[in-house]
Write a protein that holds these residues in place. Sequence first.
Motif, PDB file in Angstrom:
ATOM      1  N   ALA A   1       0.826  -1.209   0.000  1.00 53.21           N
ATOM      2  CA  ALA A   1       0.000   0.000   0.000  1.00 53.21           C
ATOM      3  C   ALA A   1       0.861   1.261   0.000  1.00 53.21           C
ATOM      4  CB  ALA A   1      -0.941  -0.002   1.207  1.00 53.21           C
ATOM      5  N   MET A   2       1.947   1.255   0.768  1.00 53.26           N
ATOM      6  CA  MET A   2       2.839   2.418   0.795  1.00 53.26           C
ATOM      7  C   MET A   2       3.549   2.587  -0.543  1.00 53.26           C
ATOM      8  SD  MET A   2       2.680   4.355   3.401  1.00 53.26           S
ATOM      9  CE  MET A   2       4.142   5.336   3.172  1.00 53.26           C
ATOM     10  N   ALA A   3       3.983   1.485  -1.138  1.00 49.48           N
ATOM     11  CA  ALA A   3       4.639   1.567  -2.446  1.00 49.48           C
ATOM     12  C   ALA A   3       3.674   2.131  -3.477  1.00 49.48           C
ATOM     13  CB  ALA A   3       5.145   0.191  -2.869  1.00 49.48           C
ATOM     14  N   SER A   4       2.440   1.681  -3.426  1.00 50.50           N
ATOM     15  CA  SER A   4       1.424   2.169  -4.346  1.00 50.50           C
ATOM     16  C   SER A   4       1.130   3.649  -4.095  1.00 50.50           C
ATOM     17  CB  SER A   4       0.152   1.344  -4.192  1.00 50.50           C
ATOM     18  OG  SER A   4      -0.854   1.820  -5.031  1.00 50.50           O
ATOM     19  N   ALA A   5       1.047   4.037  -2.830  1.00 53.31           N
ATOM     20  CA  ALA A   5       0.777   5.435  -2.479  1.00 53.31           C
ATOM     21  C   ALA A   5       1.928   6.325  -2.937  1.00 53.31           C
ATOM     22  CB  ALA A   5       0.553   5.577  -0.980  1.00 53.31           C
ATOM     23  N   GLN A   6       3.153   5.856  -2.780  1.00 52.99           N
ATOM     24  CA  GLN A   6       4.307   6.638  -3.215  1.00 52.99           C
ATOM     25  C   GLN A   6       4.312   6.781  -4.735  1.00 52.99           C
ATOM     26  OE1 GLN A   6       5.047   8.070  -0.213  1.00 52.99           O
ATOM     27  NE2 GLN A   6       7.104   8.128  -1.000  1.00 52.99           N
ATOM     28  N   GLY A   7       3.915   5.734  -5.438  1.00 55.91           N
ATOM     29  CA  GLY A   7       3.851   5.780  -6.896  1.00 55.91           C
ATOM     30  C   GLY A   7       2.767   6.707  -7.390  1.00 55.91           C
ATOM     31  N   ASN A   8       1.661   6.799  -6.659  1.00 58.13           N
ATOM     32  CA  ASN A   8       0.542   7.650  -7.044  1.00 58.13           C
ATOM     33  C   ASN A   8       0.650   9.059  -6.493  1.00 58.13           C
ATOM     34  OD1 ASN A   8      -0.684   5.590  -8.450  1.00 58.13           O
ATOM     35  ND2 ASN A   8      -1.923   4.939  -6.706  1.00 58.13           N
ATOM     36  N   GLN A   9       1.729   9.352  -5.804  1.00 56.45           N
ATOM     37  CA  GLN A   9       1.860  10.651  -5.145  1.00 56.45           C
ATOM     38  C   GLN A   9       1.810  11.798  -6.146  1.00 56.45           C
ATOM     39  OE1 GLN A   9       5.378  10.984  -2.767  1.00 56.45           O
ATOM     40  NE2 GLN A   9       4.636  12.777  -1.708  1.00 56.45           N
ATOM     41  N   GLN A  10       2.411  11.638  -7.300  1.00 59.95           N
ATOM     42  CA  GLN A  10       2.419  12.719  -8.281  1.00 59.95           C
ATOM     43  C   GLN A  10       1.067  12.896  -8.947  1.00 59.95           C
ATOM     44  OE1 GLN A  10       4.938  14.788  -8.658  1.00 59.95           O
ATOM     45  NE2 GLN A  10       6.091  13.668  -7.124  1.00 59.95           N
ATOM     46  N   SER A  11       0.299  11.803  -9.095  1.00 58.65           N
ATOM     47  CA  SER A  11      -0.992  11.891  -9.793  1.00 58.65           C
ATOM     48  C   SER A  11      -2.111  11.415  -8.884  1.00 58.65           C
ATOM     49  CB  SER A  11      -0.939  11.058 -11.071  1.00 58.65           C
ATOM     50  OG  SER A  11      -0.670   9.713 -10.750  1.00 58.65           O
TER      51      SER A  11
END
Length: 134
Positions: free
Chosen positions: A48-58
């Motif tokens: 979930a954190m990896a996904s959140a970090q990946g989606n941080q820009q968009s």
Amino acid sequence: MAINLNKLVGFHHQAVNIREDRMEVIAGNLANANTPGYKAKDIDFKQAMASAQGNQQSSMVRTHDKHIGGTASASPFDLQFRIPSQPDTGDGNTVEVQTERNAFLENGMRYQASLQFLDSKLKGMKKALSGGQG
């Protein structure tokens, strides 16, 4: 010089949100411990954190065809079924109360630590903005 609060607390803010969501999922598991056929769920915090970090820009969700594109979902994680370590009791329920309690307590402690870390970051920022007084 612009202050980017997302750089200051973004990671920890996301961690708090995911831990809060995980507490709700675990509480739901505990509430359904005696519900026949209920399958225990959990959130994989690292995923979930990896996904959140990946989606941080968009992190914007597109709500109209003419809007600039965003992510399809605001949720940075997928619920997963917990794999039981005990044999089925016959009613199809996979909630193991002691496992859920332990997960809830551990998650709660980590949630509290994240809140304290966020608090110290914000206090440091406040102190820097006030010129070191306060």
